[in-house]
Design an enzyme around this catalytic site. Sequence first.
Site, mmCIF file in Angstrom:
data_model
loop_
_atom_site.group_PDB
_atom_site.id
_atom_site.type_symbol
_atom_site.label_atom_id
_atom_site.label_comp_id
_atom_site.label_asym_id
_atom_site.label_seq_id
_atom_site.Cartn_x
_atom_site.Cartn_y
_atom_site.Cartn_z
ATOM 1 N N HIS A 142 3.992 27.629 -20.760
ATOM 2 C CA HIS A 142 4.867 26.722 -21.613
ATOM 3 C C HIS A 142 6.274 27.091 -21.323
ATOM 4 N N ALA A 200 -4.375 13.219 5.914
ATOM 5 C CA ALA A 200 -4.202 14.270 6.674
ATOM 6 C C ALA A 200 -4.994 15.375 6.083
ATOM 7 N N GLY A 225 0.815 -1.085 -0.040
ATOM 8 C CA GLY A 225 -0.125 -0.058 -0.196
ATOM 9 C C GLY A 225 1.044 1.287 0.084
ATOM 10 N N VAL A 226 0.208 2.323 0.459
ATOM 11 C CA VAL A 226 0.884 3.701 0.416
ATOM 12 C C VAL A 226 2.227 3.676 1.239
ATOM 13 N N ILE A 227 2.406 3.114 2.478
ATOM 14 C CA ILE A 227 3.632 3.115 3.169
ATOM 15 C C ILE A 227 4.414 2.128 2.818
ATOM 16 N N GLY A 243 -2.003 -1.402 6.902
ATOM 17 C CA GLY A 243 -3.428 -0.504 7.149
ATOM 18 C C GLY A 243 -3.205 -0.162 8.550
ATOM 19 N N ARG A 244 -3.947 0.708 9.184
ATOM 20 C CA ARG A 244 -4.216 1.412 10.497
ATOM 21 C C ARG A 244 -5.351 1.176 10.966
ATOM 22 N N ASP A 303 -8.576 10.248 11.338
ATOM 23 C CA ASP A 303 -8.400 8.986 11.172
ATOM 24 C C ASP A 303 -9.321 8.023 12.063
HETATM 25 P P1 FAD Z 1 -3.339 11.913 14.277
HETATM 26 O O1 FAD Z 1 -2.307 12.574 13.280
HETATM 27 O O2 FAD Z 1 -2.845 10.460 14.578
HETATM 28 O O3 FAD Z 1 -3.366 12.722 15.469
HETATM 29 C C1 FAD Z 1 -3.714 12.280 16.620
HETATM 30 C C2 FAD Z 1 -3.172 12.755 18.000
HETATM 31 O O4 FAD Z 1 -4.093 12.528 18.898
HETATM 32 C C3 FAD Z 1 -1.900 12.399 18.445
HETATM 33 O O5 FAD Z 1 -0.917 13.424 18.544
HETATM 34 C C4 FAD Z 1 -2.061 11.419 19.551
HETATM 35 O O6 FAD Z 1 -0.802 11.569 20.327
HETATM 36 C C5 FAD Z 1 -3.102 12.198 19.951
HETATM 37 N N1 FAD Z 1 -4.052 11.585 21.167
HETATM 38 C C6 FAD Z 1 -4.518 10.393 20.821
HETATM 39 N N2 FAD Z 1 -5.235 9.998 21.875
HETATM 40 C C7 FAD Z 1 -5.152 11.043 22.739
HETATM 41 C C8 FAD Z 1 -5.774 11.442 23.977
HETATM 42 N N3 FAD Z 1 -6.771 10.458 24.672
HETATM 43 N N4 FAD Z 1 -5.385 12.460 24.687
HETATM 44 C C9 FAD Z 1 -4.426 13.310 24.083
HETATM 45 N N5 FAD Z 1 -4.172 13.083 22.988
HETATM 46 C C10 FAD Z 1 -4.296 12.102 21.925
HETATM 47 N N6 FAD Z 1 -1.583 11.475 4.964
HETATM 48 C C11 FAD Z 1 -1.389 12.358 4.085
HETATM 49 O O7 FAD Z 1 -2.622 12.923 3.640
HETATM 50 N N7 FAD Z 1 -0.525 12.568 3.330
HETATM 51 C C12 FAD Z 1 0.642 11.754 3.352
HETATM 52 O O8 FAD Z 1 1.775 12.283 2.833
HETATM 53 C C13 FAD Z 1 0.575 11.068 4.535
HETATM 54 N N8 FAD Z 1 1.711 10.054 4.584
HETATM 55 C C14 FAD Z 1 1.750 9.134 5.807
HETATM 56 C C15 FAD Z 1 2.874 8.284 6.003
HETATM 57 C C16 FAD Z 1 2.829 7.593 7.117
HETATM 58 C C17 FAD Z 1 4.105 7.008 7.235
HETATM 59 C C18 FAD Z 1 1.767 7.364 7.895
HETATM 60 C C19 FAD Z 1 1.720 6.265 9.036
HETATM 61 C C20 FAD Z 1 0.630 8.325 7.634
HETATM 62 C C21 FAD Z 1 0.532 9.073 6.683
HETATM 63 N N9 FAD Z 1 -0.741 9.821 6.304
HETATM 64 C C22 FAD Z 1 -0.493 10.617 5.111
HETATM 65 C C23 FAD Z 1 -1.954 9.674 7.144
HETATM 66 C C24 FAD Z 1 -2.010 10.871 7.940
HETATM 67 O O9 FAD Z 1 -0.715 10.685 8.746
HETATM 68 C C25 FAD Z 1 -2.964 10.626 8.986
HETATM 69 O O10 FAD Z 1 -4.313 10.703 7.994
HETATM 70 C C26 FAD Z 1 -3.371 11.880 9.910
HETATM 71 O O11 FAD Z 1 -2.395 12.167 10.541
HETATM 72 C C27 FAD Z 1 -4.488 11.907 10.658
HETATM 73 O O12 FAD Z 1 -4.834 12.794 11.375
HETATM 74 P P2 FAD Z 1 -5.662 12.744 12.611
HETATM 75 O O13 FAD Z 1 -5.352 14.354 13.147
HETATM 76 O O14 FAD Z 1 -6.773 12.191 12.598
HETATM 77 O O15 FAD Z 1 -4.789 11.877 13.775
HETATM 78 P P1 NAI Z 2 -2.816 0.813 3.110
HETATM 79 O O1 NAI Z 2 -4.292 0.343 3.150
HETATM 80 O O2 NAI Z 2 -2.342 1.475 2.054
HETATM 81 O O3 NAI Z 2 -1.990 -0.433 2.283
HETATM 82 C C1 NAI Z 2 -2.082 -1.919 2.914
HETATM 83 C C2 NAI Z 2 -1.743 -3.182 2.126
HETATM 84 O O4 NAI Z 2 -1.580 -4.019 2.902
HETATM 85 C C3 NAI Z 2 -3.147 -3.312 1.282
HETATM 86 O O5 NAI Z 2 -2.499 -3.208 -0.231
HETATM 87 C C4 NAI Z 2 -3.434 -4.531 1.444
HETATM 88 O O6 NAI Z 2 -4.003 -5.515 0.552
HETATM 89 C C5 NAI Z 2 -2.090 -5.055 2.081
HETATM 90 N N1 NAI Z 2 -2.301 -6.216 3.155
HETATM 91 C C6 NAI Z 2 -3.160 -6.104 4.250
HETATM 92 N N2 NAI Z 2 -2.903 -7.344 5.076
HETATM 93 C C7 NAI Z 2 -2.121 -7.973 4.428
HETATM 94 C C8 NAI Z 2 -1.328 -9.560 4.783
HETATM 95 N N3 NAI Z 2 -1.887 -9.971 5.814
HETATM 96 N N4 NAI Z 2 -0.392 -9.762 4.020
HETATM 97 C C9 NAI Z 2 -0.143 -9.109 2.686
HETATM 98 N N5 NAI Z 2 -0.660 -8.078 2.538
HETATM 99 C C10 NAI Z 2 -1.635 -7.464 3.318
HETATM 100 O O7 NAI Z 2 -1.883 1.031 4.335
HETATM 101 P P2 NAI Z 2 -0.613 1.327 4.972
HETATM 102 O O8 NAI Z 2 0.246 1.275 3.520
HETATM 103 O O9 NAI Z 2 -0.259 0.665 6.139
HETATM 104 O O10 NAI Z 2 -0.867 2.901 4.973
HETATM 105 C C11 NAI Z 2 -1.886 3.247 5.930
HETATM 106 C C12 NAI Z 2 -2.847 4.501 5.467
HETATM 107 O O11 NAI Z 2 -1.891 5.522 6.025
HETATM 108 C C13 NAI Z 2 -3.041 4.653 4.216
HETATM 109 O O12 NAI Z 2 -4.323 3.838 3.759
HETATM 110 C C14 NAI Z 2 -3.061 6.004 4.094
HETATM 111 O O13 NAI Z 2 -4.463 6.267 4.321
HETATM 112 C C15 NAI Z 2 -2.077 6.634 4.979
HETATM 113 N N6 NAI Z 2 -0.973 6.964 4.332
HETATM 114 C C16 NAI Z 2 -1.044 7.940 3.433
HETATM 115 C C17 NAI Z 2 0.267 8.300 2.600
HETATM 116 C C18 NAI Z 2 -0.029 9.421 1.532
HETATM 117 O O14 NAI Z 2 -1.187 10.046 1.475
HETATM 118 N N7 NAI Z 2 1.095 9.569 0.574
HETATM 119 C C19 NAI Z 2 1.344 7.620 2.755
HETATM 120 C C20 NAI Z 2 1.341 6.768 3.752
HETATM 121 C C21 NAI Z 2 0.227 6.397 4.523
#
Ligand code: FAD
Ligand code: NAI
Length: 475
Positions: free
Chosen positions: A454, A330, A192-194, A281-282, A322
């Site tokens: 362009h 985000a 997936g994305v990560i 996934g998450r 999320d």
């Molecule tokens: P979060 O960012 O998870 O923030 C939740 C916050 O709440 C955290 O600081 C946590 O500590 C706090 N919290 C939780 N429970 C409590 C509590 N009870 N009391 C006080 N604080 C608490 N999305 C994109 O759009 N573009 C990207 O390029 C992208 N790249 C990513 C790369 C990775 C490796 C990962 C894992 C995710 C990525 N995402 C990306 C997804 C993005 O990070 C999330 O969709 C986004 O952070 C969700 O925002 P949120 O505010 O819902 O939650």
């Molecule tokens: P993901 O949902 O993007 O990908 C997970 C992948 O794992 C899928 O292709 C799924 O089929 C596969 N999978 C699930 N269970 C499996 C198993 N048991 N064995 C083998 N494959 C399996 O989830 P990912 O990459 O963990 O990222 C989580 C989320 O974070 C994304 O869905 C996205 O919302 C967010 N994210 C966004 C980014 C961006 O916007 N550029 C960058 C990174 C994360």
Amino acid sequence: MSKQFDVVVIGGGPGGYIAAIRAAQLGFNVACIDEWKNEKGGPAPGGTCTNVGCIPSKALLQSSEHFDHANHHFADHGISTGTVKMDVAKMVARKDEVVKQNNDGILYLLKKNKVTFFHGRGSFVKAVEGGYELKVAGAAEETVVAKQVIVATGSNARALPGVPFDEVNVLSNEGALRIGAAPKKLGVIGSGVIGLEMGSVWRRLGTDVTILEGLPTFLGAADEQIAKEAKKAFDKQGLKIELGVQVGDIKVGKKGVNVAYTNAKGEALELAVDKLIVSIGRVPNTIGLNAESVGLQLDERGAIVVDGDCKTNLSGVWAVGDVVRGPMLAHKAEDEGVAVAERIAGQHGHVNFATIPWVIYTSPEIAWVGRTEQQLKADGVKYKAGTFPFLANGRARALGDTTGMVKFLADATTDEILGVHIVGPMASELISEAVVAMEFKASAEDIARICHAHPSLSEATKEAALAVDKRTLNF
Ligand code: FAD
Ligand code: NAI
């Protein structure tokens, strides 16, 4: 005496801190509670996105891309460098500095907007007259009362059953962003994305990366043609992606990780790696929220149940980002945060799920908005498709990056744009034109008639729009 607020936001990620700022702009007395700690135990608002998500991953992608360019592309421009070395510790330290700048920026913004910040865990205590009593467990314990509560507690990485993250050998996104030296062999579960973004970082630094994906199709959420083109590019780069595998036993030893799996042909195989990233996934995070004390309803995945307006089952309690349904992005979290603050103020906040863009920051980048060709077929919609390759774009040639294409899908009768899909250079930036166009219900012809600079990559967007009507000028 507990502190009283109009709005208290639990969680300081992009959903939470943006909701807090917007609510403060609208004249409310606002607090934001966030528990994320930096390495010194101090506050680090910004959530997953800032600390272990969007921002640090893009910092590492940038550094590794520079390295890749120096190694493989500078020579084409007449630049000779000798042996190029990568100091991974420095790359990681730079990433940490970028994260810190963002943490500090958010603290500054909260202060500027007069949002009271609490560093600690926020949880529900009970419903009180006209609102909710909440506890903040930080360095000290405090009680606050809020008329309105916005829950934005985000998500956590999903582990494989029986294989917990140790963040040394078996890594979630947190450990994956902290690897201190390029491993010889890296395994990734989930393409997936990560998986693709982190796999790309380490592949560029010389690591032998194998990604094991459970589904038989690559990037099923993307347009098939675009996913195919991207896969071709990743194959060429040497990123090994095995589709349709079934992961079996995972053994973690002192020297690394052994993954037993069955491939698509049914053959039993083993993959021995130094480190394993599990990115499958998450899951929504409500740990420590004490949701049950007030009867906040969760679904079977643990997500907070909300309606189209992000209202929960409790009056005056909202949830965004999320921790609720919808894509885990985000910008989706931010837009929901803004919309909820506006709804609390009696305005008509709105998030259009149909025009939320997706971007994967690999090389080539992949970006899309709207429906894919396979979705349109499944929905029985009559459509026209137009594509334009970057190979025929002057700016892409000058950049030395001609991989990929722009693809338009438009309604066969009305010409309204139904989806735009890009794989290629700067797709992350190019997609915003398509988002604007779709938000304004533009037709493909509208884009085809707009003057584009362009030479620019955006001319490929215009040409793809022209291609819908079979009248490209440069191809
Ligand atoms: P979060 O960012 O998870 O923030 C939740 C916050 O709440 C955290 O600081 C946590 O500590 C706090 N919290 C939780 N429970 C409590 C509590 N009870 N009391 C006080 N604080 C608490 N999305 C994109 O759009 N573009 C990207 O390029 C992208 N790249 C990513 C790369 C990775 C490796 C990962 C894992 C995710 C990525 N995402 C990306 C997804 C993005 O990070 C999330 O969709 C986004 O952070 C969700 O925002 P949120 O505010 O819902 O939650
Ligand atoms: P993901 O949902 O993007 O990908 C997970 C992948 O794992 C899928 O292709 C799924 O089929 C596969 N999978 C699930 N269970 C499996 C198993 N048991 N064995 C083998 N494959 C399996 O989830 P990912 O990459 O963990 O990222 C989580 C989320 O974070 C994304 O869905 C996205 O919302 C967010 N994210 C966004 C980014 C961006 O916007 N550029 C960058 C990174 C994360």
